[in-house]
Design a protein around this motif. Structure first.
Motif, PDB file in Angstrom:
ATOM      1  N   ARG A  80       0.674  -1.152  -0.023  1.00 33.57           N
ATOM      2  CA  ARG A  80      -0.011  -0.227   0.081  1.00 33.57           C
ATOM      3  C   ARG A  80       0.888   1.201   0.017  1.00 33.57           C
ATOM      4  N   GLN A  81       2.121   1.144   0.669  1.00 35.72           N
ATOM      5  CA  GLN A  81       2.905   2.577   0.904  1.00 35.72           C
ATOM      6  C   GLN A  81       3.537   2.642  -0.379  1.00 35.72           C
ATOM      7  N   ALA A  82       3.907   1.566  -1.092  1.00 38.29           N
ATOM      8  CA  ALA A  82       4.851   1.700  -2.467  1.00 38.29           C
ATOM      9  C   ALA A  82       3.954   1.924  -3.717  1.00 38.29           C
ATOM     10  N   TYR A  83       2.590   1.247  -3.579  1.00 42.65           N
ATOM     11  CA  TYR A  83       1.740   1.371  -4.888  1.00 42.65           C
ATOM     12  C   TYR A  83       0.444   2.014  -4.580  1.00 42.65           C
ATOM     13  N   GLY A  84       0.054   2.204  -3.494  1.00 43.48           N
ATOM     14  CA  GLY A  84      -0.949   2.997  -3.382  1.00 43.48           C
ATOM     15  C   GLY A  84      -2.181   2.158  -3.049  1.00 43.48           C
ATOM     16  N   GLU A  85      -3.401   2.466  -2.627  1.00 44.69           N
ATOM     17  CA  GLU A  85      -4.172   1.387  -1.822  1.00 44.69           C
ATOM     18  C   GLU A  85      -4.921   0.434  -3.250  1.00 44.69           C
ATOM     19  N   GLU A  86      -5.189   1.306  -4.308  1.00 52.61           N
ATOM     20  CA  GLU A  86      -6.221   0.732  -5.266  1.00 52.61           C
ATOM     21  C   GLU A  86      -5.312  -0.537  -6.043  1.00 52.61           C
ATOM     22  N   THR A  87      -3.839  -0.109  -6.211  1.00 53.49           N
ATOM     23  CA  THR A  87      -2.856  -1.021  -7.073  1.00 53.49           C
ATOM     24  C   THR A  87      -2.583  -2.019  -5.961  1.00 53.49           C
ATOM     25  N   ALA A  88      -2.393  -1.871  -4.591  1.00 57.10           N
ATOM     26  CA  ALA A  88      -2.203  -2.734  -3.787  1.00 57.10           C
ATOM     27  C   ALA A  88      -3.217  -3.883  -3.734  1.00 57.10           C
ATOM     28  N   LEU A 142       8.316  -3.957 -25.466  1.00 54.92           N
ATOM     29  CA  LEU A 142       7.500  -4.826 -24.311  1.00 54.92           C
ATOM     30  C   LEU A 142       5.985  -4.746 -24.840  1.00 54.92           C
ATOM     31  N   PRO A 143       5.504  -5.206 -26.214  1.00 59.03           N
ATOM     32  CA  PRO A 143       4.309  -4.970 -26.735  1.00 59.03           C
ATOM     33  C   PRO A 143       3.398  -5.775 -25.636  1.00 59.03           C
ATOM     34  N   GLY A 144       2.156  -4.889 -25.462  1.00 60.92           N
ATOM     35  CA  GLY A 144       1.233  -5.387 -24.472  1.00 60.92           C
ATOM     36  C   GLY A 144       1.527  -5.201 -22.897  1.00 60.92           C
ATOM     37  N   LEU A 145       2.487  -4.477 -22.670  1.00 61.38           N
ATOM     38  CA  LEU A 145       2.976  -4.564 -21.335  1.00 61.38           C
ATOM     39  C   LEU A 145       3.672  -2.963 -21.187  1.00 61.38           C
ATOM     40  N   SER A 181      -0.919  -7.887 -11.092  1.00 62.44           N
ATOM     41  CA  SER A 181      -2.184  -7.419 -11.656  1.00 62.44           C
ATOM     42  C   SER A 181      -2.051  -7.180 -13.174  1.00 62.44           C
ATOM     43  N   HIS A 182      -0.971  -7.035 -13.793  1.00 63.56           N
ATOM     44  CA  HIS A 182      -0.763  -6.972 -15.013  1.00 63.56           C
ATOM     45  C   HIS A 182      -1.341  -7.940 -15.976  1.00 63.56           C
ATOM     46  N   LEU A 183      -1.540  -7.831 -17.018  1.00 65.84           N
ATOM     47  CA  LEU A 183      -1.840  -8.982 -18.209  1.00 65.84           C
ATOM     48  C   LEU A 183      -3.194  -9.426 -17.958  1.00 65.84           C
ATOM     49  N   ALA A 184      -4.135  -8.266 -17.796  1.00 62.80           N
ATOM     50  CA  ALA A 184      -5.580  -8.924 -17.451  1.00 62.80           C
ATOM     51  C   ALA A 184      -6.114  -9.656 -18.405  1.00 62.80           C
ATOM     52  N   ASN A 185      -6.944 -10.747 -17.744  1.00 61.56           N
ATOM     53  CA  ASN A 185      -7.791 -11.753 -18.581  1.00 61.56           C
ATOM     54  C   ASN A 185      -9.037 -11.977 -17.817  1.00 61.56           C
ATOM     55  N   PRO A 186     -10.021 -12.067 -18.713  1.00 66.47           N
ATOM     56  CA  PRO A 186     -11.425 -12.512 -18.123  1.00 66.47           C
ATOM     57  C   PRO A 186     -11.494 -13.583 -17.291  1.00 66.47           C
ATOM     58  N   LEU A 236      -5.808 -17.503 -16.420  1.00 70.23           N
ATOM     59  CA  LEU A 236      -4.961 -17.081 -17.761  1.00 70.23           C
ATOM     60  C   LEU A 236      -4.404 -15.805 -17.704  1.00 70.23           C
ATOM     61  N   ALA A 237      -4.483 -14.983 -16.396  1.00 69.99           N
ATOM     62  CA  ALA A 237      -4.293 -13.698 -16.038  1.00 69.99           C
ATOM     63  C   ALA A 237      -2.916 -13.432 -15.189  1.00 69.99           C
ATOM     64  N   GLY A 238      -2.556 -12.268 -15.068  1.00 68.70           N
ATOM     65  CA  GLY A 238      -1.354 -11.932 -14.442  1.00 68.70           C
ATOM     66  C   GLY A 238       0.114 -12.436 -14.783  1.00 68.70           C
ATOM     67  N   LEU A 239       0.947 -12.026 -14.114  1.00 68.53           N
ATOM     68  CA  LEU A 239       2.223 -12.345 -14.271  1.00 68.53           C
ATOM     69  C   LEU A 239       2.954 -12.290 -12.959  1.00 68.53           C
ATOM     70  N   ASP A 240       4.247 -12.790 -12.630  1.00 70.54           N
ATOM     71  CA  ASP A 240       4.843 -12.519 -11.563  1.00 70.54           C
ATOM     72  C   ASP A 240       5.453 -11.075 -11.170  1.00 70.54           C
ATOM     73  N   GLY A 241       5.326 -10.574 -10.034  1.00 67.37           N
ATOM     74  CA  GLY A 241       5.798  -9.257  -9.881  1.00 67.37           C
ATOM     75  C   GLY A 241       7.297  -9.292 -10.096  1.00 67.37           C
ATOM     76  N   PHE A 242       7.908  -8.519 -10.845  1.00 68.61           N
ATOM     77  CA  PHE A 242       9.334  -8.261 -11.088  1.00 68.61           C
ATOM     78  C   PHE A 242       9.716  -7.074 -11.515  1.00 68.61           C
TER      79      PHE A 242
END
Length: 457
Positions: free
Chosen positions: A179-187, A416-419, A434-439, A443-449
């Motif tokens: 929350r401190q690093a990315y904000g409430e919504e992103t966290a 980095l197309p799509g990212l 939370s990146h690479l969203a998918n319904p 099949l969504a997301g990726l590791d935090g890196f």
């Protein structure tokens, strides 16, 4: 409420194989539950990670003795329990007036795995509760609390699953940092993403569209292939033939930042288990893979052999190794691995906040050493599978302050197309779960890196 890792260490308390022998045949389905309990108990007592327990030559959990179906069930129970452990811990605590019994053996793991099945898995409540109570009765320490386990689990099951709360299933210290690093919504978005099991990402040597069709997957913007998780990796088409290797989409990004590597010399520091070494070799580089673990390098060499790729391997400490400088140096530094929680849910409960500072000091030493191995005008790519700024952005700021020859070479959106959302204002890469969203969450997301490209000299 007792902290999840309180009490005496599991290994010192009693052997993990300490379930009492019984004259009567054990209930059907108990064996995989006992294995799951032991897996979870090892994590909660911080004595063994899931991977270490599943891969150890000595198997104290009983996991390897199970058939394939029961192994899958044990892993699923352990995974769901650890992903939802914050919620489960709270539900259990509200029903224990005197806290968790100190001499209950694996009682906490028994309660957590039983509640996880009753609330979050397709397991009938009576089976989840009855088998958890049977597991308690079979353990020499927990058997004294079998009645308590029955009452607690029936109460939890009757109340049903609570309304999800952002970050509740993570250790409070970790979610507070996000929350401190990315904000409430992103966290909150990160926390939601890591609540789902990660899909299986593959780096392919060639023809990603063809492999996606054969494996029932999709082609990712990074050029890899994503398939739903589940089943044995080695049984998938193309594994034995060396057509691909397992590598999260985010972990494949650092090597791509070097651009054309054909015929160039590359050094891969902290190289094991070897996914990035394979990428470098597949891209045509002459690779030297360095790692301090001879055993892990042996496995790296075996993986390269399966893939039909080659690299020189060298046992050594990346902080002090000396060799001829290279045009491309990759440092995938040891870190807290908080970006991998969706893939390794035990990480959340194995790590402690003080490790961020201790690992940050090691990363700074490794970065200085890596910069010295870059030939004048060459590239250094630094990466960590961590979401903690001290291990990513602040490491690069520190290197730039210490080394006047280093400068960031910004990553551009076309690389980095799509990212595009993963590229920060400095041109570094900050991939979030939370990146690479998918319904379809599977099949969504990726590791935090985090990854940064630097020109040296």
């Amino acid at each position: 409420m007792r902290a999840p890792t309180g009490g005496r260490p599991f290994g010192a308390r009693r052997p993990q194989t300490g379930f009492a022998r019984r004259e009567q045949p054990e209930p059907a389905g108990l064996a995989p539950r006992r294995a799951a309990i032991r897996l979870v108990d090892g994590v909660l007592s911080r004595t063994r990670t899931l991977d270490a327990a599943l891969e150890a030559d000595h198997d104290p959990t009983g996991f390897r003795a199970l058939n394939e179906r029961d192994r899958g069930l044990a892993r699923a129970i352990a995974g769901v329990t650890l992903r939802r452990f914050g919620t489960l811990r709270g539900l259990i605590a509200t029903r224990l007036d005197k806290g968790m019994p100190k001499k209950g053996g694996p009682l906490e793991a028994i309660l957590a795995t039983g509640a996880a099945q009753a609330l979050f898995m397709d397991v009938p409540v009576h089976a989840a509760v009855d088998l958890a109570v049977a597991a308690a009765r079979a353990d020499p320490d927990a058997r004294h609390f079998a009645g308590l386990a029955n009452a607690v689990l029936r109460s939890i099951a009757a109340a049903g699953a609570p309304t999800p709360e952002p970050g509740l299933d993570l250790p409070p210290w970790l979610f507070a940092r996000w929350r401190q690093a990315y904000g409430e919504e992103t966290a909150a978005a990160i926390a939601d993403a890591v609540a789902f099991e990660a899909p299986l990402d593959l780096s392919v040597k060639a023809d990603p569209e063809g492999w996606a069709a054969r494996l029932g997957g999709v082609v990712l913007p990074t050029g890899g292939v994503r398939v739903p998780s589940g089943g044995q990796v080695a049984a998938l088409e193309g594994f034995a033939e060396g057509g691909w290797w397992v590598q999260d989409a985010a972990a494949s990004i650092p090597v791509k930042l070097f651009g054309n590597l054909d015929g160039k010399r590359a050094i891969d520091l902290c190289a094991a288990p070897g996914g990035k070494t394979a990428q470098l070799a597949a891209a045509g580089a002459d690779v030297v893979a360095v790692d301090k673990s001879a055993e892990r390098l042996t496995r790296l060499a075996q993986n390269l052999s399966r893939l039909g790729l080659s690299a020189s391997v060298r046992v050594g400490d990346a902080a002090s190794v000396t060799m001829e400088p290279a045009e491309a140096v990759l440092l995938d530094a040891p870190c807290t691995s908080t970006g991998t929680i969706r893939r390794h849910p035990d990480v959340a409960w194995m790590k402690r906040e003080h490790e961020v500072a201790s690992l940050s000091r090691i990363q700074a030493q490794l970065l200085d050493a890596a910069a010295r191995l870059v030939a004048p005008g060459g590239l250094l790519v630094y990466g960590v599978c961590s979401l903690e700024p001290e291990e990513g952005e602040r490491q690069i700021a520190g290197l730039l302050a210490r080394n006047p020859k280093a400068r960031i070479e910004p990553v551009t959106p076309d690389e980095l197309p799509g990212l595009r959302e993963a590229i920060d204002d400095q041109g570094c890469v900050r991939a979030l779960p939370s990146h690479l969203a998918n319904p379809e969450p599977r099949l969504a997301g990726l590791d935090g890196f985090f990854a940064a490209r630097l020109r040296i000299g």
